[in-house]
Design an enzyme around this catalytic site. Structure first.
Site, PDB file in Angstrom:
ATOM      1  N   CYS A 122     115.000 -87.424  41.275  1.00 54.70           N
ATOM      2  CA  CYS A 122     114.641 -86.603  42.438  1.00 54.70           C
ATOM      3  C   CYS A 122     114.309 -85.186  41.968  1.00 54.70           C
ATOM      4  CB  CYS A 122     115.807 -86.564  43.418  1.00 54.70           C
ATOM      5  SG  CYS A 122     115.485 -85.439  44.790  1.00 54.70           S
ATOM      6  N   HIS A 134     118.822 -90.603  40.249  1.00 58.76           N
ATOM      7  CA  HIS A 134     119.972 -89.734  39.942  1.00 58.76           C
ATOM      8  C   HIS A 134     119.741 -88.854  38.733  1.00 58.76           C
ATOM      9  CE1 HIS A 134     121.513 -93.494  41.832  1.00 58.76           C
ATOM     10  NE2 HIS A 134     122.032 -92.600  42.627  1.00 58.76           N
ATOM     11  N   GLU A 174     124.525 -88.993  38.348  1.00 63.54           N
ATOM     12  CA  GLU A 174     123.861 -87.678  38.383  1.00 63.54           C
ATOM     13  C   GLU A 174     124.570 -86.694  37.450  1.00 63.54           C
ATOM     14  OE1 GLU A 174     123.072 -85.889  42.278  1.00 63.54           O
ATOM     15  OE2 GLU A 174     123.139 -83.933  41.305  1.00 63.54           O
TER      16      GLU A 174
HETATM   17  S1  SF4 Z   1     117.043 -85.433  48.365  1.00 63.25           S
HETATM   18 FE1  SF4 Z   1     119.202 -85.056  47.836  1.00 63.25          FE
HETATM   19  S2  SF4 Z   1     120.304 -86.998  48.232  1.00 63.25           S
HETATM   20 FE2  SF4 Z   1     118.108 -87.421  48.172  1.00 63.25          FE
HETATM   21  S3  SF4 Z   1     117.752 -88.102  46.067  1.00 63.25           S
HETATM   22 FE3  SF4 Z   1     117.283 -85.891  46.177  1.00 63.25          FE
HETATM   23  S4  SF4 Z   1     119.155 -84.860  45.589  1.00 63.25           S
HETATM   24 FE4  SF4 Z   1     119.699 -87.004  46.062  1.00 63.25          FE
END
Ligand code: SF4
Length: 314
Positions: A101, A79, A131
């Site tokens: 991510c 997050h 997040e």
């Molecule tokens: S791809 Fe989208 S849902 Fe998956 S971790 Fe990354 S930001 Fe979050």
């Protein structure tokens, strides 16, 4: 005894996204490479099944860095984290790996870029979500203003309407966010919005897949955790798209089967942090109670993947 018929419409894509997959691989690779314990700050992704699986392999989940002993190795969740967290890890000379991510990092970079360009940054998101805490923590306290809904947008007080920039949480409802952005644009026509949506491909695709089946279903079960933002949004999207009943199922043993009494078409989806194994368990449990026919309804193919941090593959 004959079971009543049940057609299952499987939304596709569903379940794990590239960011969740990468975060789990980061923990597993660190465990292989360094051995346990590997400390993980916060749930690596919002799913108890995933967290418990990693705990069995030697991951230790902590709320804050002060629970990590001197010399410990720690991973930050997908997050994202406020800047104070890596700074504290460096001060304590902890070995850390950031599993944020890359699509969340992109939002962090955009917020920083807009702040450095002299704009007041508006963040659309849910107060208290990790997040949002991480994104707000990229800039000095007070530099980001959180907007949660259209009422907030209507009431927003800004220093200079000509110097505003917008970023969003990645896992919001696409439709709600479009309405909030429209409300902001009505009041502040010069607001700088991202070139591409901050809402990530996985959130968008999973919502579109649920919309595609909603009107055909008597009910939609979303496999996902109660604290998973994108899973909760899938339930809302299903209801708004015309499905009379939609609900979250964290694990199959929590399912109230009376809820499906009289239903003949059940939709199934899964949030981006829910493994496919939980979907398979749910379908198996349906087969014990119904004569099941399965139809997969794909709306899009996904081929996104993210590399692991270099420090883990070198
Ligand atoms: S791809 Fe989208 S849902 Fe998956 S971790 Fe990354 S930001 Fe979050």
């Amino acid at each position: 005894m004959t079971h009543p018929p049940l057609t299952i419409l499987l939304a596709s894509p569903r379940g794990f996204c590239a960011g969740v997959d990468r975060a789990i691989q980061i923990v597993e690779t660190a465990l292989d490479r360094y051995g346990p314990p590997i400390y993980v700050r916060h749930e690596i992704v919002h799913n108890r099944h995933v967290v418990e699986g990693l705990e069995r392999k030697g991951a230790v989940f902590v709320a804050e860095l002060d629970e990590v002993p001197e010399g410990g190795r720690v991973i930050f969740s997908a997050h994202g984290v406020p800047k104070t967290v890596p700074a504290e890890a460096e001060r304590r000379q902890l070995f850390y790996v950031d599993a944020t991510c890359p699509l969340v990092s992109k939002v962090h970079n955009e917020a920083l870029h807009q702040f450095q360009a002299g704009n007041q940054v508006i963040l659309i998101g849910h107060d208290g979500h990790p997040e949002v805490v991480g994104t707000m923590g990229q800039l000095p306290a007070g530099a980001i203003t959180l907007v949660e809904n259209e009422d907030d947008a209507d009431a927003l007080d800004v220093a200079d309407p000509g110097r505003l920039a917008l970023v969003t949480q990645t896992t919001l409802s696409v439709d709600d966010t479009a309405n909030i952005v429209a409300a902001l644009r009505r009041r502040f026509p010069d607001i700088v919005t991202p070139r591409a949506e901050d809402i990530c491909y996985a959130t968008t695709n999973r919502q579109d897949a649920v919309k595609a089946i909603a009107a055909r279903c008597d009910a939609i079960a979303v496999i996902g955790a109660p604290n998973s933002s994108n899973s909760n949004r899938l339930v809302e999207v299903a209801l708004r798209a015309g499905c009379p009943d939609a609900f979250l199922v964290e694990r199959v043993n929590a399912m109230n089967w009376d809820r499906l009494a009289g239903d003949t078409v059940l939709g199934i989806s899964a949030g981006a942090s829910a493994p496919e194994q939980l979907v398979a368990e749910f379908i198996d449990a349906c087969r014990e109670r119904f004569s099941v026919t399965i139809e997969e309804i794909p709306v899009r193919q996904e081929d996104v993947s993210f590399n692991l941090p270099r420090m883990l593959v070198a």
